[in-house]
Scaffold this motif. Structure first.
Motif, PDB file in Angstrom:
ATOM      1  N   PHE A 162       6.954  30.912  -1.779  1.00 12.92           N
ATOM      2  CA  PHE A 162       6.944  31.708  -0.561  1.00 12.92           C
ATOM      3  C   PHE A 162       7.390  33.137  -0.845  1.00 12.92           C
ATOM      4  CE2 PHE A 162       9.384  33.253   3.170  1.00 12.92           C
ATOM      5  CZ  PHE A 162       8.353  33.291   4.101  1.00 12.92           C
ATOM      6  N   ASP A 163       6.671  34.092  -0.261  1.00 14.61           N
ATOM      7  CA  ASP A 163       6.961  35.515  -0.455  1.00 14.61           C
ATOM      8  C   ASP A 163       7.553  36.075   0.837  1.00 14.61           C
ATOM      9  OD1 ASP A 163       6.945  38.275  -0.799  1.00 14.61           O
ATOM     10  OD2 ASP A 163       5.036  38.300  -1.872  1.00 14.61           O
ATOM     11  N   TRP A 164       8.890  36.188   0.879  1.00 11.73           N
ATOM     12  CA  TRP A 164       9.556  36.667   2.086  1.00 11.73           C
ATOM     13  C   TRP A 164       9.142  38.097   2.440  1.00 11.73           C
ATOM     14  CZ3 TRP A 164      11.575  36.061   6.553  1.00 11.73           C
ATOM     15  CH2 TRP A 164      12.325  37.079   7.139  1.00 11.73           C
TER      16      TRP A 164
ATOM     17  N   THR B 217      13.395  26.963   4.632  1.00 11.31           N
ATOM     18  CA  THR B 217      13.595  27.863   3.493  1.00 11.31           C
ATOM     19  C   THR B 217      14.029  27.119   2.235  1.00 11.31           C
ATOM     20  OG1 THR B 217      15.853  28.331   4.270  1.00 11.31           O
ATOM     21  CG2 THR B 217      14.104  29.858   4.944  1.00 11.31           C
TER      22      THR B 217
ATOM     23  N   ALA C 250      11.157  27.081  -0.060  1.00 12.04           N
ATOM     24  CA  ALA C 250      10.538  28.370  -0.370  1.00 12.04           C
ATOM     25  C   ALA C 250      10.136  28.503  -1.837  1.00 12.04           C
ATOM     26  CB  ALA C 250      11.479  29.504   0.023  1.00 12.04           C
TER      27      ALA C 250
ATOM     28  N   VAL D 128       7.946  28.075   5.868  1.00 12.22           N
ATOM     29  CA  VAL D 128       7.509  28.695   4.613  1.00 12.22           C
ATOM     30  C   VAL D 128       6.264  28.013   4.056  1.00 12.22           C
ATOM     31  CG1 VAL D 128       9.855  29.423   4.055  1.00 12.22           C
ATOM     32  CG2 VAL D 128       9.009  27.228   3.184  1.00 12.22           C
ATOM     33  N   THR D 129       5.981  26.793   4.510  1.00 10.51           N
ATOM     34  CA  THR D 129       4.825  26.046   4.003  1.00 10.51           C
ATOM     35  C   THR D 129       3.521  26.444   4.693  1.00 10.51           C
ATOM     36  OG1 THR D 129       5.235  24.256   5.595  1.00 10.51           O
ATOM     37  CG2 THR D 129       6.256  24.056   3.429  1.00 10.51           C
TER      38      THR D 129
ATOM     39  N   GLU E 125       2.194  33.121   4.450  1.00  6.52           N
ATOM     40  CA  GLU E 125       2.765  34.376   4.915  1.00  6.52           C
ATOM     41  C   GLU E 125       1.884  35.130   5.903  1.00  6.52           C
ATOM     42  OE1 GLU E 125       4.306  33.479   0.775  1.00  6.52           O
ATOM     43  OE2 GLU E 125       2.361  33.445   1.801  1.00  6.52           O
TER      44      GLU E 125
ATOM     45  N   MET F 192       5.856  38.036   4.189  1.00  8.07           N
ATOM     46  CA  MET F 192       6.009  37.521   5.547  1.00  8.07           C
ATOM     47  C   MET F 192       6.659  38.557   6.456  1.00  8.07           C
ATOM     48  SD  MET F 192       5.818  35.154   7.893  1.00  8.07           S
ATOM     49  CE  MET F 192       5.725  33.451   7.296  1.00  8.07           C
TER      50      MET F 192
END
Length: 227
Positions: free
Chosen positions: A178-180, A170, A173, A145-146, A149, A183
């Motif tokens: 972090f934008d799942w 995660t 995140a 996550v780092t 995306e 991604m």
């Protein structure tokens, strides 16, 4: 300019030799009933920690082993050995990827018939490994996550050569915002239908779903061989 055709021909020959070795490995693995998983990622994705957790959890009920590639050190092999699974280091020197012939040599002295799972951790790189088949049953592409995306958009070839995406770390995140959905959308844009798992080797989140997926694939492999 005059050397370019020769460079292209040399590359074709190298890849052809690799494919021959990879086919031999795949047949060896199929005959033994061992499910082989390779892992590719950029450096710092948490690949070694993720593999250590995988080996530790599977080792309770399955016969597992790992081969780990690195340019120079044996640090990753030492870490993975904590799982109590057999581990061998493959030092590649100047090569930024593993090749099938390296896997063949590393397996000397091992009886793959005694394994359920064999994991191959490639050198940290999202470019070179995409061209080299290692005879694996499944190729996992790891992204933390780092890393951002847009990783799938920057390295589409590795995603197209992979089978499953694994989003790691995660537990970080929220901290890195972090934008799942972004991604996931980028993965699907590059490789429509690619399955993706969200995991944290540190907390264990998502590991059971991922391991259930692997054990189901092993069962399917052996069921197909029994027909």
């Amino acid at each position: 300019m005059g050397s370019q055709p020769r460079l292209v021909e040399v590359r074709k020959n190298v890849l052809k030799q690799n494919d021959v070795a990879a086919r031999a490995l795949r047949e060896q693995f199929r005959a033994a009933g061992v499910f082989v998983v390779s892992l590719v990622s950029s450096p710092g994705s948490g690949k070694t920690m993720f593999l250590e957790k995988t080996l530790t959890l599977l080792h309770r009920n399955y016969r597992v082993a790992a081969l780990v590639g690195d340019l120079a050190t044996e640090n990753d092999a030492v870490r993975l050995a904590r799982s109590q699974a057999p581990v061998k280091q493959i030092t590649t020197g100047t090569l930024c990827h593993l090749e099938a012939a390296m896997i063949q040599r590393a397996l000397e002295g091992w009886n793959v018939d005694d394994l359920d799972f064999l994991f191959i951790e490639n050198v940290g790189n999202l470019v070179c490994p995409s061209s080299y088949d290692l005879g694996e049953s499944l190729r996992l592409v790891l992204i933390s996550v780092t890393e951002g995306e847009d990783k799938p958009l920057k390295y589409p070839t590795i995603f197209n050569s992979g089978d499953v995406a694994v989003v790691t770390k995660t537990d970080l995140a929220e901290a890195v915002e972090f934008d799942w959905h972004a991604m996931s959308g980028n993965i699907q844009a590059v490789r429509p239908g690619m399955e993706a798992f969200k995991v944290s080797a540190k907390t264990g989140d998502g590991m059971s779903e991922y391991l259930s997926f692997l054990t189901a694939r092993l069962d399917a492999l052996r069921a197909k061989a029994a027909v």
